[in-house]
Scaffold this motif. Structure first.
Motif, PDB file in Angstrom:
ATOM      1  N   LYS A  56       0.833  -1.206   0.000  1.00 51.64           N
ATOM      2  CA  LYS A  56       0.000   0.000   0.000  1.00 51.64           C
ATOM      3  C   LYS A  56       0.869   1.258   0.000  1.00 51.64           C
ATOM      4  N   GLN A  57       0.351   2.319  -0.609  1.00 46.74           N
ATOM      5  CA  GLN A  57       1.047   3.597  -0.680  1.00 46.74           C
ATOM      6  C   GLN A  57       1.009   4.298   0.671  1.00 46.74           C
ATOM      7  N   MET A  58       2.193   4.646   1.197  1.00 43.62           N
ATOM      8  CA  MET A  58       2.286   5.349   2.475  1.00 43.62           C
ATOM      9  C   MET A  58       2.455   6.858   2.308  1.00 43.62           C
ATOM     10  N   ALA A  59       3.062   7.290   1.213  1.00 44.24           N
ATOM     11  CA  ALA A  59       3.304   8.719   0.994  1.00 44.24           C
ATOM     12  C   ALA A  59       1.971   9.469   0.925  1.00 44.24           C
ATOM     13  N   GLY A  60       1.902  10.564   1.665  1.00 38.50           N
ATOM     14  CA  GLY A  60       0.709  11.403   1.632  1.00 38.50           C
ATOM     15  C   GLY A  60      -0.468  10.886   2.437  1.00 38.50           C
ATOM     16  N   ARG A  61      -0.312   9.772   3.113  1.00 44.40           N
ATOM     17  CA  ARG A  61      -1.400   9.197   3.908  1.00 44.40           C
ATOM     18  C   ARG A  61      -1.180   9.493   5.388  1.00 44.40           C
ATOM     19  N   ALA A  62      -2.263   9.462   6.155  1.00 45.65           N
ATOM     20  CA  ALA A  62      -2.184   9.588   7.613  1.00 45.65           C
ATOM     21  C   ALA A  62      -1.889   8.186   8.147  1.00 45.65           C
ATOM     22  N   LEU A  63      -0.643   7.935   8.469  1.00 48.19           N
ATOM     23  CA  LEU A  63      -0.213   6.609   8.900  1.00 48.19           C
ATOM     24  C   LEU A  63      -0.547   6.427  10.381  1.00 48.19           C
ATOM     25  N   CYS A  64      -1.483   5.515  10.658  1.00 45.61           N
ATOM     26  CA  CYS A  64      -1.974   5.255  12.016  1.00 45.61           C
ATOM     27  C   CYS A  64      -1.434   3.899  12.458  1.00 45.61           C
ATOM     28  N   LEU A  65      -0.723   3.859  13.576  1.00 46.33           N
ATOM     29  CA  LEU A  65      -0.048   2.640  13.974  1.00 46.33           C
ATOM     30  C   LEU A  65       0.207   2.625  15.477  1.00 46.33           C
ATOM     31  N   PRO A  66       0.498   1.440  16.002  1.00 48.01           N
ATOM     32  CA  PRO A  66       0.787   1.393  17.438  1.00 48.01           C
ATOM     33  C   PRO A  66       2.195   1.891  17.758  1.00 48.01           C
ATOM     34  N   ARG A  67       3.198   1.450  16.947  1.00 46.35           N
ATOM     35  CA  ARG A  67       4.597   1.721  17.265  1.00 46.35           C
ATOM     36  C   ARG A  67       5.444   1.423  16.034  1.00 46.35           C
ATOM     37  N   THR A  68       6.702   1.831  16.086  1.00 51.80           N
ATOM     38  CA  THR A  68       7.650   1.365  15.088  1.00 51.80           C
ATOM     39  C   THR A  68       8.451   0.230  15.697  1.00 51.80           C
ATOM     40  N   ILE A  69       9.003  -0.600  14.822  1.00 48.39           N
ATOM     41  CA  ILE A  69       9.874  -1.696  15.255  1.00 48.39           C
ATOM     42  C   ILE A  69      11.077  -1.706  14.318  1.00 48.39           C
ATOM     43  N   GLY A  70      12.068  -2.469  14.668  1.00 50.63           N
ATOM     44  CA  GLY A  70      13.181  -2.627  13.740  1.00 50.63           C
ATOM     45  C   GLY A  70      14.455  -2.027  14.266  1.00 50.63           C
ATOM     46  N   SER A  71      15.333  -1.722  13.345  1.00 49.18           N
ATOM     47  CA  SER A  71      16.714  -1.426  13.677  1.00 49.18           C
ATOM     48  C   SER A  71      16.926   0.030  14.074  1.00 49.18           C
ATOM     49  N   THR A  72      18.177   0.313  14.363  1.00 53.60           N
ATOM     50  CA  THR A  72      18.566   1.663  14.759  1.00 53.60           C
ATOM     51  C   THR A  72      18.539   2.637  13.592  1.00 53.60           C
ATOM     52  N   THR A  73      18.274   2.159  12.389  1.00 54.12           N
ATOM     53  CA  THR A  73      18.190   3.052  11.230  1.00 54.12           C
ATOM     54  C   THR A  73      16.844   3.766  11.156  1.00 54.12           C
ATOM     55  N   GLY A  74      15.891   3.423  12.020  1.00 56.06           N
ATOM     56  CA  GLY A  74      14.523   3.932  11.916  1.00 56.06           C
ATOM     57  C   GLY A  74      14.412   5.434  11.788  1.00 56.06           C
ATOM     58  N   GLY A  75      15.132   6.174  12.606  1.00 55.40           N
ATOM     59  CA  GLY A  75      15.057   7.631  12.555  1.00 55.40           C
ATOM     60  C   GLY A  75      15.619   8.190  11.265  1.00 55.40           C
ATOM     61  N   LEU A  76      16.764   7.645  10.834  1.00 58.59           N
ATOM     62  CA  LEU A  76      17.374   8.094   9.588  1.00 58.59           C
ATOM     63  C   LEU A  76      16.465   7.800   8.400  1.00 58.59           C
ATOM     64  N   VAL A  77      15.813   6.652   8.410  1.00 55.00           N
ATOM     65  CA  VAL A  77      14.903   6.297   7.325  1.00 55.00           C
ATOM     66  C   VAL A  77      13.751   7.306   7.243  1.00 55.00           C
ATOM     67  N   LEU A  78      13.164   7.657   8.383  1.00 56.67           N
ATOM     68  CA  LEU A  78      12.087   8.658   8.377  1.00 56.67           C
ATOM     69  C   LEU A  78      12.588  10.011   7.882  1.00 56.67           C
ATOM     70  N   TYR A  79      13.751  10.421   8.365  1.00 52.70           N
ATOM     71  CA  TYR A  79      14.334  11.684   7.922  1.00 52.70           C
ATOM     72  C   TYR A  79      14.550  11.677   6.404  1.00 52.70           C
ATOM     73  N   CYS A  80      15.121  10.596   5.879  1.00 52.16           N
ATOM     74  CA  CYS A  80      15.384  10.497   4.436  1.00 52.16           C
ATOM     75  C   CYS A  80      14.088  10.500   3.628  1.00 52.16           C
ATOM     76  N   ALA A  81      13.075   9.807   4.113  1.00 55.36           N
ATOM     77  CA  ALA A  81      11.782   9.809   3.419  1.00 55.36           C
ATOM     78  C   ALA A  81      11.245  11.241   3.333  1.00 55.36           C
ATOM     79  N   CYS A  82      11.395  11.993   4.410  1.00 52.74           N
ATOM     80  CA  CYS A  82      10.956  13.397   4.407  1.00 52.74           C
ATOM     81  C   CYS A  82      11.793  14.226   3.437  1.00 52.74           C
ATOM     82  N   SER A  83      13.100  14.034   3.447  1.00 49.13           N
ATOM     83  CA  SER A  83      13.972  14.837   2.583  1.00 49.13           C
ATOM     84  C   SER A  83      13.726  14.540   1.108  1.00 49.13           C
ATOM     85  N   MET A  84      13.228  13.341   0.799  1.00 42.65           N
ATOM     86  CA  MET A  84      12.936  12.945  -0.582  1.00 42.65           C
ATOM     87  C   MET A  84      11.462  13.177  -0.933  1.00 42.65           C
ATOM     88  N   LYS A  85      10.704  13.773  -0.005  1.00 41.05           N
ATOM     89  CA  LYS A  85       9.271  14.061  -0.199  1.00 41.05           C
ATOM     90  C   LYS A  85       8.453  12.785  -0.423  1.00 41.05           C
TER      91      LYS A  85
END
Length: 148
Positions: A56-85
């Motif tokens: 499913k497409q996540m860009a431009g959607r109101a992402l509703c979730l309980p929590r994030t999981i996964g590695s220590t890259t999580g913050g950088l991934v969110l930042y990069c997604a924002c920087s790439m619009k």
């Protein structure tokens, strides 16, 4: 019928978007990998383990979730997604956000002048039980989230 929920503001902003709901944790790296590495501008969720979001497409959607999981890259991934619009319109957590995802959202909010991705956490279990895909979500600066 419109229902309101009060959460804690992590990054401020006003936003209205269509809901995309996950009842499972978001593996940030697996979910956004195609968007960041392979030019997928719609940020199609690539995490095969998340049956609510996969494909499913996540860009431009109101992402509703309980929590994030996964590695220590999580913050950088969110930042990069924002920087790439390629970021969600907003991220709404039923639970408190983890420090890594929070850091990525906050750094994007502070460092990127032309990007807005409101993040509200601690909205409660009732929020996640109520909201469904494609409902209209309105986020207000004070952490009020209206679902209708």
């Amino acid at each position: 019928m419109m229902k309101s929920f009060q959460g804690r503001v992590v990054t401020p902003g006003n936003m209205t978007a269509q809901a995309l709901v996950s009842h499972e944790g978001l593996n940030t790296l697996a979910s956004f990998q195609k968007a960041l590495q392979f030019g997928d501008k719609k940020a199609t969720c690539g995490d095969q383990n998340n049956t609510d979001l996969y494909g499913k497409q996540m860009a431009g959607r109101a992402l509703c979730l309980p929590r994030t999981i996964g590695s220590t890259t999580g913050g950088l991934v969110l930042y990069c997604a924002c920087s790439m619009k390629r970021q969600p319109a907003c991220m709404l957590f039923s639970e408190p956000i983890d420090s890594l995802a929070g850091a990525g959202a906050i750094l994007a909010d502070v460092w990127l002048n032309d990007v807005t991705m409101p993040v509200v956490d601690s909205l409660g279990e009732a929020f996640l039980e109520y909201v469904k895909d494609d409902m209209t979500i309105t986020v207000k600066e004070d952490g009020v989230v209206e679902v209708g």
